[in-house]
Design an enzyme around this catalytic site. Structure first.
Site, PDB file in Angstrom:
ATOM      1  N   SER A 185       0.811  -1.216   0.000  1.00 55.94           N
ATOM      2  CA  SER A 185       0.000   0.000   0.000  1.00 55.94           C
ATOM      3  C   SER A 185       0.850   1.275   0.000  1.00 55.94           C
ATOM      4  CB  SER A 185      -0.941   0.008   1.211  1.00 55.94           C
ATOM      5  OG  SER A 185      -1.824  -1.088   1.150  1.00 55.94           O
ATOM      6  N   HIS A 204       0.514   4.569   4.360  1.00 49.03           N
ATOM      7  CA  HIS A 204      -0.299   5.217   3.331  1.00 49.03           C
ATOM      8  C   HIS A 204       0.094   6.680   3.151  1.00 49.03           C
ATOM      9  CE1 HIS A 204      -3.972   2.288   3.134  1.00 49.03           C
ATOM     10  NE2 HIS A 204      -2.821   1.645   3.207  1.00 49.03           N
TER      11      HIS A 204
END
Length: 256
Positions: free
Chosen positions: A130, A181
């Site tokens: 991610s 993230h």
């Protein structure tokens, strides 16, 4: 930029080898660890999963290896799909070497942030691409902000919708590595300032022309190719938005 027009998986890997190889690695490791559940696969997982505790004790490779490991099936499919969707244009625009730097660099930045800001407990682990995927979004965000001539308006809208939904879900859903993230996104944006110096706009036909010049296009000239029915721009947009909606609905449902 995000509609794939390759005629086969082999052709996709020929045109975008870095993207293709990363997807193959992600899926192969997931199958080895989670589906086949071989002892060797479990050893890879234990050796490579992100752990702040072990990083503190000198196992610095864990800043890189979690990028290629995933949890459940939706996790690996979601990240692989996002890479297939958003990676090829960047790989063509900046080149294979720079794309590797961008993908790994953003993921490492996210994992460093996780190490510095996350818990150091031995029971805390993290994994997934991610941070690298958000790094790709960060690079597109840089294009939208400073190099608009390299990205068309429709692609800007798609990127911003994905990015906004992704950021919102990052803070709303439990079990998300927020540090990876957000700092992966920031890392991708900063890397974009260095890697797009000589970039040219993405063209879906550039790779095909390149391979044809080298005599590597296995499919010969098709005299009727211009008569084939082509999708209208509005139809292409509907297809993209449908895929986007389904992707997020699936991801959301399987994370509840």
């Amino acid at each position: 930029m995000f509609i794939r027009n390759e005629r086969s998986i082999k052709e996709f890997i020929q045109f975008y080898p870095v993207t293709g190889i990363i997807v193959i690695i992600n899926l192969s490791l997931w199958l080895l660890i989670n589906f086949l559940q071989l002892p060797f696969g479990q050893s890879i997982y234990q050796w490579g999963v992100g752990s702040n505790f072990f990083i503190e004790n000198g196992q610095y490779w864990r800043l890189i290896t979690p990028i290629f490991l995933h949890g459940d099936l939706i996790h690996v499919l979601f990240n692989s799909f996002a890479l297939v969707l958003f990676g090829p244009a960047l790989e063509q625009m900046i080149g294979k070497g720079k794309f590797i730097i961008a993908y790994l660099g953003a993921g490492v930045v996210g994992n460093i942030a996780t190490f510095l800001l996350g818990p150091s407990s031995i029971i805390y682990t993290h994994l997934g691409a991610s941070g690298s995927i958000y790094g790709l979004f960060g690079m597109y965000l840089y294009l939208i902000a400073f190099r608009k001539h390299l990205i068309d308006p429709g692609s800007r809208q798609i990127v911003m919708v994905f990015l906004l939904i992704g950021v919102v879900m990052t803070f709303l859903r439990p079990g998300i590595n927020v540090h990876a993230h957000i700092f992966g996104l920031i890392g991708g944006f900063l890397l974009g300032t260095m890697l797009f110096s000589n970039a040219s706009p993405y063209s879906p036909w550039r790779n095909r022309h390149h391979f044809r010049q080298r005599g590597e296009d296995e499919i010969g000239f098709d005299p009727n190719r211009w008569q084939k029915k082509r999708l209208s721009p509005s139809t292409k947009k509907k297809i993209i938005w449908t895929v986007v909606l389904l992707l997020f609905l699936i991801a959301w449902w399987n994370r509840t």
